[in-house]
Write a protein that holds these residues in place. Structure first.
Motif, mmCIF file in Angstrom:
data_model
loop_
_atom_site.group_PDB
_atom_site.id
_atom_site.type_symbol
_atom_site.label_atom_id
_atom_site.label_comp_id
_atom_site.label_asym_id
_atom_site.label_seq_id
_atom_site.Cartn_x
_atom_site.Cartn_y
_atom_site.Cartn_z
ATOM 1 N N ILE A 393 0.943 -1.124 -0.082
ATOM 2 C CA ILE A 393 0.122 0.197 -0.106
ATOM 3 C C ILE A 393 0.810 1.309 -0.018
ATOM 4 O O ILE A 393 0.388 2.130 -0.832
ATOM 5 C CB ILE A 393 -0.668 0.046 1.180
ATOM 6 C CG1 ILE A 393 -2.029 -0.893 1.358
ATOM 7 C CG2 ILE A 393 -1.786 1.050 1.510
ATOM 8 C CD1 ILE A 393 -3.287 -1.472 2.260
ATOM 9 N N VAL A 394 1.624 1.528 0.388
ATOM 10 C CA VAL A 394 3.239 2.549 0.873
ATOM 11 C C VAL A 394 3.602 2.531 -0.487
ATOM 12 O O VAL A 394 3.596 3.593 -1.063
ATOM 13 C CB VAL A 394 4.145 1.971 1.645
ATOM 14 C CG1 VAL A 394 4.863 3.205 1.379
ATOM 15 C CG2 VAL A 394 3.824 2.221 2.833
ATOM 16 N N PHE A 395 3.702 1.674 -1.157
ATOM 17 C CA PHE A 395 3.860 1.900 -2.820
ATOM 18 C C PHE A 395 3.051 2.557 -3.606
ATOM 19 O O PHE A 395 3.429 3.049 -5.050
ATOM 20 C CB PHE A 395 4.769 0.978 -3.634
ATOM 21 C CG PHE A 395 6.635 1.009 -2.633
ATOM 22 C CD1 PHE A 395 7.632 0.847 -3.263
ATOM 23 C CD2 PHE A 395 6.578 -0.410 -1.565
ATOM 24 C CE1 PHE A 395 8.734 1.216 -2.935
ATOM 25 C CE2 PHE A 395 7.687 -0.004 -1.581
ATOM 26 C CZ PHE A 395 9.305 0.167 -2.001
ATOM 27 N N LEU A 396 1.786 1.789 -3.595
ATOM 28 C CA LEU A 396 0.612 2.441 -4.173
ATOM 29 C C LEU A 396 0.381 4.118 -4.148
ATOM 30 O O LEU A 396 0.379 4.096 -5.130
ATOM 31 C CB LEU A 396 -0.155 1.477 -3.700
ATOM 32 C CG LEU A 396 -1.836 2.312 -4.856
ATOM 33 C CD1 LEU A 396 -1.771 2.306 -6.556
ATOM 34 C CD2 LEU A 396 -3.011 1.296 -3.453
ATOM 35 N N VAL A 397 1.015 4.635 -2.950
ATOM 36 C CA VAL A 397 0.915 6.142 -2.354
ATOM 37 C C VAL A 397 2.094 6.836 -3.092
ATOM 38 O O VAL A 397 1.886 7.240 -4.248
ATOM 39 C CB VAL A 397 0.648 6.382 -1.190
ATOM 40 C CG1 VAL A 397 0.666 7.867 -0.759
ATOM 41 C CG2 VAL A 397 -0.588 5.708 -0.322
ATOM 42 N N LEU A 398 3.235 5.903 -3.498
ATOM 43 C CA LEU A 398 4.125 6.439 -4.653
ATOM 44 C C LEU A 398 4.001 6.507 -5.519
ATOM 45 O O LEU A 398 4.154 7.588 -5.920
ATOM 46 C CB LEU A 398 5.731 5.726 -4.086
ATOM 47 C CG LEU A 398 6.197 6.328 -4.674
ATOM 48 C CD1 LEU A 398 6.834 7.443 -4.180
ATOM 49 C CD2 LEU A 398 7.639 5.152 -4.216
ATOM 50 N N SER A 399 3.242 5.827 -5.978
ATOM 51 C CA SER A 399 3.043 5.709 -7.767
ATOM 52 C C SER A 399 1.668 6.742 -7.630
ATOM 53 O O SER A 399 1.790 7.241 -8.693
ATOM 54 C CB SER A 399 2.511 3.922 -8.393
ATOM 55 O OG SER A 399 1.115 3.712 -7.237
ATOM 56 N N LEU A 400 1.058 6.871 -7.053
ATOM 57 C CA LEU A 400 -0.292 7.954 -7.137
ATOM 58 C C LEU A 400 0.451 8.957 -7.487
ATOM 59 O O LEU A 400 0.320 10.698 -7.674
ATOM 60 C CB LEU A 400 -1.176 7.848 -6.182
ATOM 61 C CG LEU A 400 -2.027 6.549 -6.657
ATOM 62 C CD1 LEU A 400 -3.068 6.524 -4.763
ATOM 63 C CD2 LEU A 400 -2.523 6.513 -7.368
ATOM 64 N N PHE A 401 1.746 9.798 -6.101
ATOM 65 C CA PHE A 401 2.325 10.955 -6.478
ATOM 66 C C PHE A 401 3.272 11.493 -8.016
ATOM 67 O O PHE A 401 2.932 12.015 -7.846
ATOM 68 C CB PHE A 401 2.876 11.354 -4.713
ATOM 69 C CG PHE A 401 2.502 11.826 -4.198
ATOM 70 C CD1 PHE A 401 1.802 12.760 -3.780
ATOM 71 C CD2 PHE A 401 1.592 10.586 -2.777
ATOM 72 C CE1 PHE A 401 1.260 13.660 -2.357
ATOM 73 C CE2 PHE A 401 1.125 11.056 -2.222
ATOM 74 C CZ PHE A 401 0.822 12.463 -1.970
ATOM 75 N N ALA A 402 3.966 10.082 -7.552
ATOM 76 C CA ALA A 402 4.169 9.850 -8.975
ATOM 77 C C ALA A 402 4.097 10.548 -9.992
ATOM 78 O O ALA A 402 4.725 10.684 -11.119
ATOM 79 C CB ALA A 402 5.333 8.989 -9.309
ATOM 80 N N CYS A 403 2.595 10.066 -10.337
ATOM 81 C CA CYS A 403 1.509 10.689 -11.593
ATOM 82 C C CYS A 403 1.503 11.693 -11.586
ATOM 83 O O CYS A 403 1.861 13.089 -12.683
ATOM 84 C CB CYS A 403 0.542 9.525 -11.937
ATOM 85 S SG CYS A 403 0.360 7.745 -12.353
ATOM 86 N N PHE A 404 0.972 12.229 -9.874
ATOM 87 C CA PHE A 404 1.057 13.766 -10.315
ATOM 88 C C PHE A 404 2.126 14.495 -10.340
ATOM 89 O O PHE A 404 2.323 15.481 -11.278
ATOM 90 C CB PHE A 404 0.309 13.951 -8.636
ATOM 91 C CG PHE A 404 -1.061 13.491 -8.209
ATOM 92 C CD1 PHE A 404 -2.119 14.402 -9.399
ATOM 93 C CD2 PHE A 404 -0.963 13.159 -6.683
ATOM 94 C CE1 PHE A 404 -3.290 13.817 -8.573
ATOM 95 C CE2 PHE A 404 -2.778 13.000 -6.447
ATOM 96 C CZ PHE A 404 -3.219 12.597 -7.404
ATOM 97 N N GLY A 405 3.564 14.177 -10.114
ATOM 98 C CA GLY A 405 4.793 15.005 -10.405
ATOM 99 C C GLY A 405 5.031 14.714 -11.842
ATOM 100 O O GLY A 405 5.490 15.560 -12.124
ATOM 101 N N LEU A 406 4.484 13.703 -12.781
ATOM 102 C CA LEU A 406 4.784 14.103 -14.277
ATOM 103 C C LEU A 406 3.944 14.765 -14.728
ATOM 104 O O LEU A 406 4.613 15.099 -15.576
ATOM 105 C CB LEU A 406 4.145 12.211 -14.444
ATOM 106 C CG LEU A 406 4.726 12.194 -15.885
ATOM 107 C CD1 LEU A 406 5.866 11.501 -16.224
ATOM 108 C CD2 LEU A 406 3.840 10.313 -16.242
ATOM 109 N N VAL A 407 2.190 14.647 -13.915
ATOM 110 C CA VAL A 407 2.153 15.961 -14.811
ATOM 111 C C VAL A 407 2.429 16.727 -14.678
ATOM 112 O O VAL A 407 2.642 17.985 -15.424
ATOM 113 C CB VAL A 407 0.287 15.711 -14.325
ATOM 114 C CG1 VAL A 407 0.086 17.321 -14.530
ATOM 115 C CG2 VAL A 407 -0.785 14.784 -14.564
ATOM 116 N N ALA A 408 2.977 17.338 -13.584
ATOM 117 C CA ALA A 408 3.910 18.988 -13.284
ATOM 118 C C ALA A 408 4.932 18.488 -13.991
ATOM 119 O O ALA A 408 5.643 20.466 -14.329
ATOM 120 C CB ALA A 408 3.991 18.885 -11.742
#
Length: 423
Positions: A393-408
Motif C-alpha cells: 500500500i505504501v508503494f501504491l501511494v508513491l505511484s500516485l504521487f509520481a503520476c501527479f509529479g509527472l503531470v507537473a
C-alpha cells in the motif's frame, strides 16, 4: 596559471564543505533512524506511527523555518548560518544520549526542525547555485546531492559496522540492554561528527559581504513577486511528489526485515546499500540535466518511479528476492535522480539568482510538506496492515504521487521551452 589553480582548489573545497554540511546535519534526525529503524523502534518502545509523528513534528517546525530561512539566507553569510546550524543540531544528539526517553525524542525533533532548516537550507541552495554559474547548474546540484549521498552512505556504513560489532558480541539475554548502549554509541559518534563539520564550515566558507544586507530589504516584496510565477508552483509540486518518494526510502530497511526476512543487521545493511545508490544516481542526473534539460530528465524519472512502484504494489515480483531488489533499486534511481536536480530548474525558468534565497524558501515551504504528513501516514499503513500488505500500500501511494509529479514536470518542461524562446 598559479592563481587559476588556487581558485579551482578553493572552489572545490567550498563545494566539498557544502556537501558535508548539507548531509551531516540530517544524520541525527533522519539518516540514522532510516538505517536503524527496526532497532530504534525497540530502543524507545514505539510504533511506526509514533515515529512518524516525531518526523511530522520536525516537518511542522521546518515548514515555517523554510519560509523564514529564505530571507535570512539573503541577509547573512552562508558561513555563519550553516556553522551555527551544525553546532546547534549536534547538541540535540548529545541530549538524547543523556535522556533516552520519549518526551526527549519529542522535544528534540521539534528543536531539530528549527536547527536543520532555518539557518542551513536556503543558504546552502543559494551558495550551490552561485557555485554552478550559468552553465553548470545540473552538475552543481548533482555534485551537492551526490556528495551528500556519499557522505550519508559512508557514515551509515561506519555506524552499521560499529553497531553490528557491539550488538553481536553479547549473550542473548543481554540483547536489549546492549541494543540501547550500541545505539547511544552511534548517537555520540554522529553528534561529534556534526559538531566538527561546523568547525570546518567556519574555516572554509567565505565570510560574505555587506551587499546581501542591502538586497534583503527587497526580499519580502520579492516573495510576493515570486508567488505570481507559475514556475514556482509547478516546481513546488514536483518537490512534493519527489519528497514523498524520498520519505518512503525510510521503509527500505523495514521492508527487508518484514518482507525479505532479513535480521536487524542484514536489514540495516540493506538500508545502507540503498544509501550508496544515492550519490551514483544524483551525479548521473546532474550530467544528464546539463546535457539535455532538467525538466526533461525529471519527466523520465517520474515515469520510472510510477512504473516500479506499481510493480511492487501488484506483487508480481514477490517470487524472487533478486527481482524485488532490482525493481527497488531502479525506483531509487528515479527518487535520488530527481532530488539531485529539482533545484537546478530555477535557471531554465528565469528565477533571478539574487532572489534564490526567497524562491527556495517559498518552494520549500510548500514542497517539503510531506515531512508533516508522509511519515505518520506510512506508519499508520504499516501498523494497520502488518506484513507485506502494508508495504504494498505504501508503494501504491508513491505511484500516485509520481503520476501527479509527472503531470507537473511535463507542464514545467513546456514552460521552460517558452522561456527559452523568449530569450
Amino acid at each position: 596559471m598559479m592563481n587559476s589553480s588556487k581558485h579551482s582548489s578553493r572552489k572545490f573545497f567550498i563545494l566539498l564543505t557544502l556537501i558535508l554540511a548539507g548531509e551531516v546535519i540530517f544524520f541525527l534526525p533522519f539518516v540514522i533512524p532510516r538505517i536503524f529503524r527496526p532497532t530504534l523502534l525497540q530502543v524507545y518502545n514505539i510504533t511506526n506511527f509514533e515515529l512518524g509523528t516525531y518526523f511530522s513534528l520536525h516537518g511542522v517546525v521546518a515548514m515555517f523555518a523554510y519560509f523564514f530561512g529564505g530571507p535570512l539566507a539573503d541577509r547573512f553569510s552562508a558561513r555563519l548560518l550553516i556553522a551555527l546550524a551544525l553546532w546547534l543540531t549536534s547538541f540535540g544528539g548529545f541530549l538524547l544520549v543523556f535522556f533516552p526517553y520519549r518526551i526527549a525524542l519529542t522535544c528534540v525533533y521539534a528543536y531539530w526542525g528549527l536547527t536543520t532548516i532555518l539557518m542551513l537550507w536556503a543558504a546552502m541552495i543559494k551558495a550551490t547555485r552561485e557555485w554552478g554559474g550559468s552553465d553548470a547548474q545540473g552538475k552543481a546540484f548533482g555534485y551537492l546531492e551526490g556528495g551528500r549521498g556519499f557522505s550519508a552512505a559512508m557514515v551509515g556504513t561506519i555506524a552499521l559496522l560499529v553497531f553490528g560489532n557491539i550488538f553481536s558480541s553479547v549473550a542473548i539475554g543481554d540483547k536489549q540492554t546492549q541494543r540501547v548502549d550500541s545505539y547511544q554509541v552511534v548517537l555520540i559518534v554522529t553528534s561529534f561528527v556534526t559538531f566538527f563539520v561546523g568547525i570546518l564550515v567556519w574555516s572554509v566558507l567565505p565570510e560574505g559581504n555587506r551587499e546581501n544586507k542591502i538586497q534583503s530589504r527587497l526580499t519580502w516584496k520579492t516573495i510576493f513577486k515570486l508567488i505570481k510565477l507559475p514556475s514556482i508552483w509547478l516546481q513546488a509540486i514536483i518537490i512534493v511528489c519527489a519528497y514523498v518518494g524520498y520519505k518512503i526510502t525510510d521503509d527500505y530497511s523495514l521492508y527487508a526485515n518484514q518482507v525479505l526476512g532479513y535480521d536487524e543487521i542484514k536489514s540495516a545493511a540493506f538500508g545502507s546499500f540503498a544509501l550508496w545508490l544515492r550519490p551514483i544516481f544524483a551525479l548521473l542526473s546532474g550530467f544528464l540535466a546539463d546535457k539535455f534539460k532538467s525538466s526533461q530528465v525529471i519527466v523520465c524519472y517520474f515515469l520510472t518511479i510510477a512504473t516500479c512502484s506499481l510493480l511492487v504494489y501488484a506483487g508480481q515480483i514477490n517470487q524472487s528476492n533478486f527481482a524485488i531488489i532490482f525493481v527497488l533499486g531502479i525506483n531509487l534511481m528515479g527518487i535520488y535522480g530527481i532530488r539531485g536536480i529539482y533545484f537546478s530548474i530555477m535557471n531554465i525558468t528565469g528565477i533571478p539568482i539574487n532572489d534564490t534565497g526567497s524562491a527556495v524558501g517559498l518552494m520549500s515551504f510548500i514542497g517539503f510538506t510531506p515531512e508533516i504528513f508522509m511519515s505518520p501516514l506510512m506508519g499508520y499503513i504499516l501498523d494497520s496492515h502488518p506484513g507485506i500488505e502494508g508495504h504494498q500500500i505504501v508503494f501504491l501511494v508513491l505511484s500516485l504521487f509520481a503520476c501527479f509529479g509527472l503531470v507537473a514536470s511535463v507542464a514545467l518542461h513546456r514552460l521552460a521551452l517558452r522561456f527559452e524562446l523568449k530569450i
